[in-house]
Scaffold this motif. Structure first.
Motif, PDB file in Angstrom:
ATOM      1  N   LYS A 168       0.816  -1.218   0.000  1.00 18.30           N
ATOM      2  CA  LYS A 168       0.000   0.000   0.000  1.00 18.30           C
ATOM      3  C   LYS A 168       0.849   1.266   0.000  1.00 18.30           C
ATOM      4  CE  LYS A 168      -4.036  -2.062   2.260  1.00 18.30           C
ATOM      5  NZ  LYS A 168      -4.942  -2.034   3.432  1.00 18.30           N
ATOM      6  N   LEU A 169       2.081   1.157   0.459  1.00 17.57           N
ATOM      7  CA  LEU A 169       2.975   2.308   0.507  1.00 17.57           C
ATOM      8  C   LEU A 169       4.173   2.085  -0.404  1.00 17.57           C
ATOM      9  CD1 LEU A 169       3.031   3.007   4.368  1.00 17.57           C
ATOM     10  CD2 LEU A 169       1.726   4.236   2.627  1.00 17.57           C
ATOM     11  N   GLU A 170       4.791   3.189  -0.824  1.00 22.66           N
ATOM     12  CA  GLU A 170       6.021   3.163  -1.587  1.00 22.66           C
ATOM     13  C   GLU A 170       7.155   3.698  -0.706  1.00 22.66           C
ATOM     14  OE1 GLU A 170       6.216   1.788  -4.553  1.00 22.66           O
ATOM     15  OE2 GLU A 170       4.047   1.499  -4.771  1.00 22.66           O
ATOM     16  N   PRO A 171       8.426   3.448  -1.056  1.00 21.26           N
ATOM     17  CA  PRO A 171       9.535   3.899  -0.207  1.00 21.26           C
ATOM     18  C   PRO A 171       9.538   5.389   0.091  1.00 21.26           C
ATOM     19  CG  PRO A 171      10.322   2.295  -1.786  1.00 21.26           C
ATOM     20  CD  PRO A 171       8.894   2.585  -2.161  1.00 21.26           C
ATOM     21  N   THR A 172       9.094   6.213  -0.857  1.00 27.92           N
ATOM     22  CA  THR A 172       9.035   7.660  -0.620  1.00 27.92           C
ATOM     23  C   THR A 172       8.000   8.022   0.441  1.00 27.92           C
ATOM     24  OG1 THR A 172       7.890   7.555  -2.756  1.00 27.92           O
ATOM     25  CG2 THR A 172       9.931   8.777  -2.694  1.00 27.92           C
ATOM     26  N   GLN A 173       7.067   7.134   0.707  1.00 29.30           N
ATOM     27  CA  GLN A 173       6.046   7.389   1.724  1.00 29.30           C
ATOM     28  C   GLN A 173       6.483   6.930   3.108  1.00 29.30           C
ATOM     29  OE1 GLN A 173       3.067   5.364  -0.795  1.00 29.30           O
ATOM     30  NE2 GLN A 173       1.856   7.236  -0.721  1.00 29.30           N
ATOM     31  N   VAL A 174       7.703   6.363   3.193  1.00 23.08           N
ATOM     32  CA  VAL A 174       8.252   5.986   4.496  1.00 23.08           C
ATOM     33  C   VAL A 174       9.626   6.630   4.707  1.00 23.08           C
ATOM     34  CG1 VAL A 174       6.941   3.848   4.696  1.00 23.08           C
ATOM     35  CG2 VAL A 174       9.203   3.811   3.589  1.00 23.08           C
ATOM     36  N   GLY A 175       9.891   7.734   3.984  1.00 21.08           N
ATOM     37  CA  GLY A 175      11.077   8.522   4.271  1.00 21.08           C
ATOM     38  C   GLY A 175      12.193   8.509   3.263  1.00 21.08           C
ATOM     39  N   ALA A 176      12.162   7.624   2.256  1.00 18.16           N
ATOM     40  CA  ALA A 176      13.213   7.633   1.231  1.00 18.16           C
ATOM     41  C   ALA A 176      13.141   8.948   0.450  1.00 18.16           C
ATOM     42  CB  ALA A 176      13.057   6.444   0.295  1.00 18.16           C
ATOM     43  N   ASP A 177      14.301   9.448   0.040  1.00 19.86           N
ATOM     44  CA  ASP A 177      14.352  10.734  -0.659  1.00 19.86           C
ATOM     45  C   ASP A 177      14.053  10.611  -2.145  1.00 19.86           C
ATOM     46  OD1 ASP A 177      15.353  12.547   1.540  1.00 19.86           O
ATOM     47  OD2 ASP A 177      16.949  11.054   1.534  1.00 19.86           O
ATOM     48  N   ILE A 178      14.480   9.506  -2.748  1.00 22.30           N
ATOM     49  CA  ILE A 178      14.324   9.307  -4.190  1.00 22.30           C
ATOM     50  C   ILE A 178      13.976   7.853  -4.466  1.00 22.30           C
ATOM     51  CG2 ILE A 178      15.561   9.246  -6.406  1.00 22.30           C
ATOM     52  CD1 ILE A 178      14.976  12.047  -5.638  1.00 22.30           C
ATOM     53  N   ILE A 179      13.009   7.620  -5.360  1.00 23.89           N
ATOM     54  CA  ILE A 179      12.777   6.280  -5.904  1.00 23.89           C
ATOM     55  C   ILE A 179      12.877   6.344  -7.421  1.00 23.89           C
ATOM     56  CG2 ILE A 179      11.369   5.431  -3.994  1.00 23.89           C
ATOM     57  CD1 ILE A 179       8.886   5.925  -5.727  1.00 23.89           C
ATOM     58  N   VAL A 180      13.294   5.242  -7.999  1.00 19.21           N
ATOM     59  CA  VAL A 180      13.561   5.195  -9.431  1.00 19.21           C
ATOM     60  C   VAL A 180      13.001   3.901 -10.004  1.00 19.21           C
ATOM     61  CG1 VAL A 180      15.373   5.251 -11.189  1.00 19.21           C
ATOM     62  CG2 VAL A 180      15.701   6.496  -9.053  1.00 19.21           C
ATOM     63  N   GLY A 181      12.450   3.977 -11.214  1.00 27.32           N
ATOM     64  CA  GLY A 181      11.926   2.768 -11.822  1.00 27.32           C
ATOM     65  C   GLY A 181      11.732   2.888 -13.317  1.00 27.32           C
ATOM     66  N   SER A 182      11.308   1.787 -13.914  1.00 28.81           N
ATOM     67  CA  SER A 182      11.094   1.683 -15.358  1.00 28.81           C
ATOM     68  C   SER A 182       9.612   1.600 -15.663  1.00 28.81           C
ATOM     69  CB  SER A 182      11.804   0.432 -15.889  1.00 28.81           C
ATOM     70  OG  SER A 182      11.376   0.121 -17.198  1.00 28.81           O
ATOM     71  N   LEU A 183       9.199   2.228 -16.741  1.00 30.66           N
ATOM     72  CA  LEU A 183       7.785   2.204 -17.131  1.00 30.66           C
ATOM     73  C   LEU A 183       7.401   0.931 -17.872  1.00 30.66           C
ATOM     74  CD1 LEU A 183       7.079   5.890 -18.233  1.00 30.66           C
ATOM     75  CD2 LEU A 183       6.960   4.857 -15.960  1.00 30.66           C
ATOM     76  N   ILE A 184       8.374   0.123 -18.284  1.00 32.93           N
ATOM     77  CA  ILE A 184       8.004  -1.163 -18.898  1.00 32.93           C
ATOM     78  C   ILE A 184       8.044  -2.273 -17.855  1.00 32.93           C
ATOM     79  CG2 ILE A 184       8.640  -0.453 -21.217  1.00 32.93           C
ATOM     80  CD1 ILE A 184      11.128  -2.258 -20.984  1.00 32.93           C
ATOM     81  N   LYS A 185       8.056  -1.860 -16.593  1.00 36.30           N
ATOM     82  CA  LYS A 185       7.823  -2.778 -15.490  1.00 36.30           C
ATOM     83  C   LYS A 185       6.484  -2.376 -14.860  1.00 36.30           C
ATOM     84  CE  LYS A 185      12.689  -3.904 -14.736  1.00 36.30           C
ATOM     85  NZ  LYS A 185      13.299  -3.115 -15.804  1.00 36.30           N
ATOM     86  N   ASN A 186       6.374  -2.467 -13.557  1.00 38.52           N
ATOM     87  CA  ASN A 186       5.074  -2.318 -12.877  1.00 38.52           C
ATOM     88  C   ASN A 186       4.280  -1.072 -13.233  1.00 38.52           C
ATOM     89  OD1 ASN A 186       6.551  -4.362 -11.630  1.00 38.52           O
ATOM     90  ND2 ASN A 186       5.726  -3.955  -9.605  1.00 38.52           N
ATOM     91  N   PRO A 187       4.853   0.137 -13.159  1.00 41.22           N
ATOM     92  CA  PRO A 187       4.006   1.334 -13.298  1.00 41.22           C
ATOM     93  C   PRO A 187       3.514   1.605 -14.708  1.00 41.22           C
ATOM     94  CG  PRO A 187       6.287   1.991 -13.049  1.00 41.22           C
ATOM     95  CD  PRO A 187       6.248   0.504 -12.851  1.00 41.22           C
ATOM     96  N   GLY A 188       4.003   0.854 -15.691  1.00 40.02           N
ATOM     97  CA  GLY A 188       3.498   1.024 -17.056  1.00 40.02           C
ATOM     98  C   GLY A 188       2.281   0.181 -17.334  1.00 40.02           C
ATOM     99  N   GLY A 189       1.939  -0.723 -16.418  1.00 43.32           N
ATOM    100  CA  GLY A 189       0.727  -1.512 -16.547  1.00 43.32           C
ATOM    101  C   GLY A 189       0.657  -2.386 -17.783  1.00 43.32           C
ATOM    102  N   GLY A 190       1.803  -2.637 -18.437  1.00 46.45           N
ATOM    103  CA  GLY A 190       1.789  -3.424 -19.668  1.00 46.45           C
ATOM    104  C   GLY A 190       1.371  -2.622 -20.887  1.00 46.45           C
ATOM    105  N   ILE A 191       1.138  -1.314 -20.698  1.00 45.11           N
ATOM    106  CA  ILE A 191       0.684  -0.448 -21.793  1.00 45.11           C
ATOM    107  C   ILE A 191       1.789   0.498 -22.240  1.00 45.11           C
ATOM    108  CG2 ILE A 191      -0.989   1.327 -22.474  1.00 45.11           C
ATOM    109  CD1 ILE A 191      -2.290  -1.353 -22.063  1.00 45.11           C
TER     110      ILE A 191
END
Length: 412
Positions: free
Chosen positions: A209-232
């Protein structure tokens, strides 16, 4: 393929064991879907945000709103979301070069970073961070957990960035949970609030339910052809977090004089908006598929990570095989069960950035998209396959049946 009664019974029995676990996954997906929906509504997303742009892209409302949307969803002050970021490694590289300066130290506290990032950090004569005078050290995990005491004792006056890899890479361990990350961040920030804590969030978005930035991390990084791109989403990456760090990184994405004031995309942004909207559901489908495969292969006598019934920290499922042949057969069965290039037979090959030959099965609509069902592994002992993704649970289930059939046929 006509699946045998034995194969179908194995699947049915595994599904019966997972009913409660699936309910928990659905509950998290509903929570995250509401979070995403409210972000769309708050930002008044409309058809105008999908429009194509060209040239410099001044006042590109689609680009700017997409960045604001990601920032709200992931609990950051600002975000950079761009189709011009080619991969997760590229996004991580931009963030590291944006924040670190000559003489600074980068401290990785989850062991060695993923293979493709090593050359970025300590490569020789290739424009690496090391070439620019950035120092590097790392701390191994202690029984799969961050060794907080060792981390605190290792921080020195030059330490400016602490790097956390949420997922496992090609390692036999569980992904870190948000609780794991939160405990480490809290301990570090209590005495070193000026140090940037950066999390490689690839494969971990919307798992909890939470992401690392919601528990104090300063920066998160990721790819859109993984989870947050939803396959689209067809390409791209994101960087999200504290404003003063994002502004520094933006100067690296383009130049110090223009930051994120420019950047057009001639194909339009609809796929990126639709992808992040579908992401909570798509991730839940992948997690259910991962749980099924883990349960099935555990029932068949193989070690899996996470253990059956254990909470998933990312979308990856590790399976330890007895032989190289079993590992290769598993990847080939995944390819055979794919909607794209199902006729292709994967072979191990020398892949840039990796020490050992790697076999990859990925019959995906978006080339290399890890949120779609795929499997890969370096060819070395122990023989561990890393399966990830699945746009629908049903597809992963069917692919698992392909794998069972191939495995049982060799035993016969």
């Amino acid at each position: 393929m006509n699946f045998s009664d034995n194969t179908q019974n194995i699947i049915t029995n595994a599904q019966r064991k997972l009913v409660e676990a699936f309910e928990k996954v659905d509950e998290i997906a509903t929570f995250n879907q509401l979070k995403v929906l409210e972000a769309f509504q708050f930002n008044n997303v409309g058809q105008r945000h999908f429009a194509q742009t060209n040239g410099y892209g001044y006042d590109d409302i689609g680009r700017d709103t997409l960045c604001n949307l990601f920032a709200q969803i992931f609990g950051g002050e600002k975000a950079i979301v761009s189709p011009l970021i080619v991969s997760g490694t590229h996004a991580l590289t931009l963030a590291l070069y944006g924040i670190l300066r000559p003489g600074n130290e980068m401290l990785a506290i989850t062991g060695s970073p993923y293979d493709t990032l090593k050359e970025v950090i300590v490569g020789e004569g290739n424009g690496s961070l090391k070439d620019f005078g950035v120092k590097y050290s790392q701390i191994q995990l202690n029984d799969g957990k961050i060794d907080i005491n060792k981390v605190l004792n290792s921080i020195n006056k030059d330490t400016k960035l602490i790097f956390i890899g949420r997922s496992r890479g090609y390692e036999w361990r569980n992904a870190l949970s948000i609780k794991d990350i939160a405990e480490a961040v809290k301990a570090i920030k209590q005495s070193h609030n000026d140090i940037c804590i950066m999390v490689d969030n690839c494969y971990g978005e919307f798992i909890e339910k939470l992401e690392p930035t919601q528990v104090g991390a300063d920066i998160i990084v990721g790819s859109l052809i993984k989870n947050p791109g939803g396959g689209i989403a067809p390409t791209g990456g994101y960087i999200c977090g504290k404003s003063h760090y994002i502004d520094k990184i933006a100067s690296r994405v383009t130049s110090p004089s223009i930051g994120m004031e420019v950047g057009s995309y001639a194909y339009g942004y609809k796929d990126f908006y639709q992808g992040i909207f579908l992401a909570p559901h798509t991730v839940a489908q992948a997690i259910k598929g991962s749980m099924l495969v883990g349960q099935v292969y555990s029932d068949l006598g193989f070690e899996t990570m996470p253990l059956p019934g254990e909470k998933c920290g990312d979308i990856i499922r590790s399976i330890k095989f007895d032989t190289q042949e079993q590992l290769i057969d598993f990847c080939r069965a995944i390819q055979e069960a794919s909607p794209i290039d199902s006729n292709v037979v994967p072979f191990p090959w020398d892949m840039p950035g990796y020490e050992h030959q790697v076999i990859m099965a990925a019959g995906t609509f978006v080339a290399g998209a890890s949120i779609e069902l795929s499997a890969d592994s370096p060819i070395k002992e122990p023989y561990i396959a890393y399966m990830q993704g699945g746009l629908t649970y049903e597809h992963v289930k069917i692919a698992c049946m392909y794998c069972i059939e191939k495995l049982l046929s060799k035993k016969d």
